[in-house]
Design an enzyme around this catalytic site. Structure first.
Site, PDB file in Angstrom:
ATOM      1  N   ARG A  42     -14.833   1.075   5.506  1.00 26.88           N
ATOM      2  CA  ARG A  42     -14.175   1.111   4.183  1.00 26.88           C
ATOM      3  C   ARG A  42     -14.906   2.154   3.357  1.00 26.88           C
ATOM      4  NH1 ARG A  42     -12.142  -3.578   0.087  1.00 26.88           N
ATOM      5  NH2 ARG A  42     -10.579  -3.618   1.717  1.00 26.88           N
ATOM      6  N   ARG A  80      -4.384 -11.503   7.584  1.00 34.38           N
ATOM      7  CA  ARG A  80      -5.300 -10.379   7.853  1.00 34.38           C
ATOM      8  C   ARG A  80      -6.081 -10.671   9.129  1.00 34.38           C
ATOM      9  NH1 ARG A  80      -6.878  -7.051   3.576  1.00 34.38           N
ATOM     10  NH2 ARG A  80      -7.844  -5.842   5.248  1.00 34.38           N
ATOM     11  N   ASP A 111      -0.133  -4.059  -6.868  1.00 33.98           N
ATOM     12  CA  ASP A 111      -1.565  -3.984  -6.555  1.00 33.98           C
ATOM     13  C   ASP A 111      -2.294  -3.772  -7.876  1.00 33.98           C
ATOM     14  OD1 ASP A 111      -3.978  -3.745  -5.268  1.00 33.98           O
ATOM     15  OD2 ASP A 111      -3.564  -1.805  -4.336  1.00 33.98           O
ATOM     16  N   CYS A 129      -1.797  -7.653  -2.460  1.00 32.74           N
ATOM     17  CA  CYS A 129      -2.866  -7.616  -1.448  1.00 32.74           C
ATOM     18  C   CYS A 129      -4.149  -8.309  -1.933  1.00 32.74           C
ATOM     19  CB  CYS A 129      -3.146  -6.186  -1.020  1.00 32.74           C
ATOM     20  SG  CYS A 129      -3.482  -5.092  -2.404  1.00 32.74           S
ATOM     21  N   GLN A 133      -3.771  -3.710   5.749  1.00 33.19           N
ATOM     22  CA  GLN A 133      -3.093  -4.586   4.790  1.00 33.19           C
ATOM     23  C   GLN A 133      -1.572  -4.516   4.964  1.00 33.19           C
ATOM     24  OE1 GLN A 133      -4.580  -6.698   2.204  1.00 33.19           O
ATOM     25  NE2 GLN A 133      -2.497  -7.481   2.408  1.00 33.19           N
ATOM     26  N   HIS A 170      -4.392   2.054   3.331  1.00 36.97           N
ATOM     27  CA  HIS A 170      -4.933   0.721   3.656  1.00 36.97           C
ATOM     28  C   HIS A 170      -4.006   0.121   4.729  1.00 36.97           C
ATOM     29  CE1 HIS A 170      -7.166  -2.842   3.450  1.00 36.97           C
ATOM     30  NE2 HIS A 170      -6.908  -3.266   2.234  1.00 36.97           N
TER      31      HIS A 170
HETATM   32  N1   CP Z   1      -6.786  -6.793   0.093  1.00 41.06           N
HETATM   33  C1   CP Z   1      -8.040  -6.445   0.355  1.00 41.06           C
HETATM   34  O1   CP Z   1      -8.294  -5.435   1.057  1.00 41.06           O
HETATM   35  O2   CP Z   1      -8.978  -7.300  -0.139  1.00 41.06           O
HETATM   36  P1   CP Z   1     -10.541  -7.015  -0.202  1.00 41.06           P
HETATM   37  O3   CP Z   1     -10.744  -5.802  -1.085  1.00 41.06           O
HETATM   38  O4   CP Z   1     -11.149  -8.257  -0.758  1.00 41.06           O
HETATM   39  O5   CP Z   1     -11.027  -6.717   1.192  1.00 41.06           O
END
Ligand code: CP
Length: 318
Positions: free
Chosen positions: A101, A299, A231, A271, A131, A128
């Site tokens: 990430r 997830r 989001d 998300c 997701q 992403h």
């Molecule tokens: N939706 C998502 O990626 O959540 P986090 O940022 O908590 O990993």
């Protein structure tokens, strides 16, 4: 080496396999999970905070028989300027897979270029994909069957509307998936938040059609939609723009009024993390058709499937 940096990294038959495998993993959880990552260690290298992604990946690796190792840029030499090339080469000598990430998408591409192990995108500023894969799987559980031969046909007539920061990584990921899977997508946000040239260039480089339905009219986007999505308005790294973004995006908040314009059986998805009263109202979050916790749970299942497919692809090239 097969990586998963974006949805375009999997061919259609592999996408179908992800959903089918995810459905098996979900059904058989706590009974039988094949140890496809037996004796493997998968690293999570995170340059940004996370709850869902980190926890679901760490548990997913363990449930597949492997070991997970959480790493961050505050304690790694890469955070003090060590090159990505050296970091990727060294980690490839210890580990069997790397979940990253980070900020700029080029960073993860550079990691993948120098890694001899599969790399998975756990979020960049551009995309992403874990997701949106999960979100489609969550919808297929309701609109179709993730293991059927006809789920793409069942998706084709659906209208999905995305509100707010329509230039963010989630919006980009929805655009790309709509091109790959053929459902209707409308982006609705303020002027200046159209899909960026970076995202357009990425799509062109993957031979995707770049026509995007964008409107500043939130009501038009919500009209007869099958699913409304939003989001956060201030993504990680955009904190300095908070005040301006909140003011611009207020008309795109998913309220009961906006939700009522969608089909009566429409779903609301997000998300997470949420900011109630900003991008979505408290009442919409409490609506039984808001399915955020199912998304969060899924997830785990979809990411286990993605890891299993990448691990299998790595085995087959040995
Ligand atoms: N939706 C998502 O990626 O959540 P986090 O940022 O908590 O990993």
């Amino acid at each position: 080496m097969k990586h998963f940096l974006g949805s375009t990294d999997l061919q259609l038959h592999e996408i179908k396999e992800v959903f089918s495998l995810a459905a098996d993993f979900k059904r058989l959880r706590n009974r039988h999970t094949p140890p496809v990552l037996d004796k493997q260690t998968w690293g999570l290298l995170f340059f940004k905070n996370s709850t869902r992604t980190r926890v679901s990946f760490e548990i997913g690796v363990r449930e597949l028989g492997g070991t997970s190792l959480y790493l961050d840029d505050r304690t790694m030499q890469v955070g003090r300027g060590e090159s990505i090339k050296d970091t990727a080469n060294v980690l490839s000598r210890y580990m069997h897979g790397l979940i990253i990430r980070t900020f700029e998408h080029e960073i993860i591409e550079e990691f993948a270029k120098h890694s001899s192990i599969p790399v998975i995108n756990a979020l960049t500023d551009l995309l992403h994909p874990c997701q949106t894969f999960t979100d489609i799987f969550t919808l297929l559980e309701r609109w179709s069957d993730p293991q059927s031969d006809s789920w793409m046909d069942d998706l084709k007539g659906k209208k999905i509307a995305f509100f707010g920061d329509t230039a963010c990584n989630m919006a980009n990921s929805w655009v790309i998936l709509s091109k790959l899977l053929g459902f209707q997508l409308v982006l609705s946000g303020p002027e200046g938040f159209e899909t960026t040239q970076e995202a357009i260039q990425f799509m062109k480089s993957r031979n995707l059609d770049t026509e995007i339905h964008f409107t500043t009219d939130a009501k038009e986007a919500a009209d007869q939609a099958d699913m409304l999505y939003t989001d956060v308005w201030v993504s990680m790294g955009k904190e300095k723009e908070s005040e301006e973004r909140i003011e611009l995006m207020k008309p795109y908040s998913v309220t009961e009024e906006l939700f009522s314009l969608a089909k009566p059986d429409a779903y609301f998805m997000h998300c997470m993390p949420t900011h109630p009263g900003w991008e979505v109202s408290e009442t919409v979050l409490e609506n039984p058709r808001a399915i955020l916790y199912d998304q969060a749970e899924n997830r785990l299942h979809t990411q286990k499937a993605i890891m299993a497919i990448l691990a299998e692809a790595k085995r087959s090239i040995r």
